[in-house]
Write a protein that holds these residues in place. Structure first.
Motif, mmCIF file in Angstrom:
data_model
loop_
_atom_site.group_PDB
_atom_site.id
_atom_site.type_symbol
_atom_site.label_atom_id
_atom_site.label_comp_id
_atom_site.label_asym_id
_atom_site.label_seq_id
_atom_site.Cartn_x
_atom_site.Cartn_y
_atom_site.Cartn_z
ATOM 1 N N GLU A 131 4.111 7.747 -2.932
ATOM 2 C CA GLU A 131 4.097 7.977 -1.486
ATOM 3 C C GLU A 131 4.229 6.662 -0.744
ATOM 4 N N GLN A 132 3.570 5.639 -1.277
ATOM 5 C CA GLN A 132 3.626 4.299 -0.685
ATOM 6 C C GLN A 132 4.399 3.396 -1.627
ATOM 7 N N ALA A 133 5.608 3.042 -1.264
ATOM 8 C CA ALA A 133 6.451 2.229 -2.129
ATOM 9 C C ALA A 133 5.850 0.841 -2.342
ATOM 10 N N LEU A 134 6.140 0.279 -3.506
ATOM 11 C CA LEU A 134 5.673 -1.069 -3.848
ATOM 12 C C LEU A 134 6.809 -2.072 -3.730
ATOM 13 N N SER A 135 6.460 -3.309 -3.441
ATOM 14 C CA SER A 135 7.449 -4.378 -3.537
ATOM 15 C C SER A 135 7.582 -4.786 -4.996
ATOM 16 N N VAL A 136 8.627 -5.509 -5.303
ATOM 17 C CA VAL A 136 8.825 -6.012 -6.660
ATOM 18 C C VAL A 136 7.660 -6.903 -7.065
ATOM 19 N N ASP A 137 7.223 -7.775 -6.175
ATOM 20 C CA ASP A 137 6.112 -8.677 -6.481
ATOM 21 C C ASP A 137 4.815 -7.913 -6.711
ATOM 22 N N GLU A 138 4.598 -6.854 -5.946
ATOM 23 C CA GLU A 138 3.385 -6.057 -6.113
ATOM 24 C C GLU A 138 3.349 -5.387 -7.484
ATOM 25 N N LEU A 139 4.462 -4.822 -7.916
ATOM 26 C CA LEU A 139 4.488 -4.174 -9.229
ATOM 27 C C LEU A 139 4.351 -5.191 -10.343
ATOM 28 N N SER A 140 5.018 -6.328 -10.210
ATOM 29 C CA SER A 140 4.924 -7.374 -11.224
ATOM 30 C C SER A 140 3.496 -7.885 -11.339
ATOM 31 N N HIS A 141 2.851 -8.095 -10.207
ATOM 32 C CA HIS A 141 1.460 -8.582 -10.198
ATOM 33 C C HIS A 141 0.523 -7.540 -10.802
ATOM 34 N N ARG A 142 0.766 -6.273 -10.503
ATOM 35 C CA ARG A 142 -0.073 -5.207 -11.051
ATOM 36 C C ARG A 142 0.037 -5.171 -12.575
ATOM 37 N N CYS A 143 1.257 -5.302 -13.091
ATOM 38 C CA CYS A 143 1.454 -5.342 -14.547
ATOM 39 C C CYS A 143 0.705 -6.514 -15.169
ATOM 40 N N GLN A 144 0.802 -7.671 -14.531
ATOM 41 C CA GLN A 144 0.130 -8.851 -15.076
ATOM 42 C C GLN A 144 -1.379 -8.695 -15.049
ATOM 43 N N GLN A 145 -1.915 -8.161 -13.972
ATOM 44 C CA GLN A 145 -3.363 -7.992 -13.847
ATOM 45 C C GLN A 145 -3.902 -7.009 -14.868
ATOM 46 N N VAL A 146 -3.192 -5.913 -15.088
ATOM 47 C CA VAL A 146 -3.661 -4.866 -15.994
ATOM 48 C C VAL A 146 -3.465 -5.256 -17.448
ATOM 49 N N LEU A 147 -2.299 -5.798 -17.774
ATOM 50 C CA LEU A 147 -1.924 -6.034 -19.168
ATOM 51 C C LEU A 147 -2.261 -7.433 -19.661
ATOM 52 N N GLY A 148 -2.597 -8.323 -18.739
ATOM 53 C CA GLY A 148 -3.011 -9.660 -19.145
ATOM 54 C C GLY A 148 -1.877 -10.605 -19.467
ATOM 55 N N GLN A 149 -0.659 -10.241 -19.086
ATOM 56 C CA GLN A 149 0.479 -11.125 -19.297
ATOM 57 C C GLN A 149 1.556 -10.786 -18.276
ATOM 58 N N ALA A 150 2.300 -11.798 -17.858
ATOM 59 C CA ALA A 150 3.348 -11.590 -16.861
ATOM 60 C C ALA A 150 4.539 -10.888 -17.505
ATOM 61 N N PRO A 151 5.059 -9.832 -16.896
ATOM 62 C CA PRO A 151 6.236 -9.184 -17.460
ATOM 63 C C PRO A 151 7.485 -10.025 -17.257
ATOM 64 N N ILE A 152 8.455 -9.832 -18.123
ATOM 65 C CA ILE A 152 9.784 -10.384 -17.886
ATOM 66 C C ILE A 152 10.474 -9.452 -16.903
ATOM 67 N N HIS A 153 10.953 -9.998 -15.785
ATOM 68 C CA HIS A 153 11.558 -9.168 -14.746
ATOM 69 C C HIS A 153 13.034 -9.502 -14.599
ATOM 70 N N ILE A 154 13.879 -8.488 -14.702
ATOM 71 C CA ILE A 154 15.298 -8.615 -14.417
ATOM 72 C C ILE A 154 15.540 -7.901 -13.097
ATOM 73 N N ALA A 155 16.021 -8.631 -12.120
ATOM 74 C CA ALA A 155 16.095 -8.113 -10.755
ATOM 75 C C ALA A 155 17.171 -7.052 -10.587
ATOM 76 N N GLY A 156 16.823 -6.019 -9.806
ATOM 77 C CA GLY A 156 17.762 -4.987 -9.406
ATOM 78 C C GLY A 156 18.064 -5.098 -7.927
#
Length: 252
Positions: free
Chosen positions: A140-165
């Motif tokens: 319902e509330q869209a996320l920014s790319v940075d928000e999703l990347s940060h969420r992945c890092q916070q939860v999983l304990g490592q920064a994801p590799i991001h390929i931009a779309g």
């Protein structure tokens, strides 16, 4: 305490491995003692996990990645011999569930990852194939790319590799844990703004760039550590056994 048979029967009815055509046998892979008081869970049945289970005096081990994969060398030598010898010597059972553990709607890897990341499971990634894994979150509330990347890092304990779309805000997010980078084109076909999986391969980079979808490779191990924990807690609650999850660090 529960019998090994009780555990196997409960896992059979819960995870329904008979519905899947998998790359390995699902269920009891190595038979140990008949009664289970202490269950150790982990992502992969590596030597480090087996050694820790021995130290913890476990009666059984439950994993996502077990033994006897298709097309692997069948001879019991070297690393395989050492792992099997340790289990048999200490009379410890090994149970493994691969695709059934990915796919379960509540206890599975995808369901648990979605819960951790605050995503819903609004749609199937392959809506015409109920045996296939992967899901789509519709926010319902869209996320920014940075928000999703940060969420992945916070939860999983490592920064994801991001390929931009192309999308600036992410509303339709597909996800499938582990080595499911090959599903990226299906995520595009389903109109997704982003796709999260565990691994990344060389072609995935070009597919993401050329098809305009954000791709997040968040770690095979990291994305698949939660399902087996959920199943372990489920068994403990249902059968009155002790459950201990063992984390064997893996950066991939």
């Amino acid at each position: 305490m529960a019998s090994l048979t009780e555990i196997m029967q409960l896992l059979q009815t819960t995870l329904k491995p008979h519905l899947f055509s998998d790359y390995c046998p699902n269920g009891l892979q190595v038979e140990g003692r008949a009664e289970v008081k202490r269950l150790v869970t982990g992502v992969t049945a590596c030597q480090a996990l087996i050694d820790k289970a021995i130290d913890l005096q476990a009666d059984a081990i439950l994993v996502h990645h077990g033994f006897f994969w298709k097309n692997e060398h069948p001879c019991v030598v070297g690393m395989k011999k050492n792992r099997l010898q340790a289990l048999l010597k200490h009379d410890i059972s090994l149970l493994a569930y691969h695709l059934p553990l990915d796919a379960h709607a509540e206890l599975g890897n995808n369901a648990q990852l979605a819960q951790k990341l605050g995503l819903n499971m609004a749609e199937a990634l392959y809506p015409d194939n109920p045996k296939q894994v992967g899901n789509i979150a519709v926010l319902e509330q869209a996320l920014s790319v940075d928000e999703l990347s940060h969420r992945c890092q916070q939860v999983l304990g490592q920064a994801p590799i991001h390929i931009a779309g192309q999308a600036q805000r992410l509303r339709r997010i597909a996800f499938c844990t582990g080595a499911a980078q090959g599903f990226i084109e299906q995520a595009v076909l389903m109109g997704c703004d982003a796709y999260i999986s565990g691994e990344i391969s060389e072609p995935t980079v070009h597919i993401a760039r050329e098809m305009g979808i954000h791709y997040f490779a968040a770690g095979h191990h990291a994305t698949e550590r939660y399902g087996v924990q959920a199943v372990g807690e489920f068994l403990a609650a249902k059968l009155g056994i002790e459950h201990i999850f063992v984390e064997v660090e893996n950066p991939v």
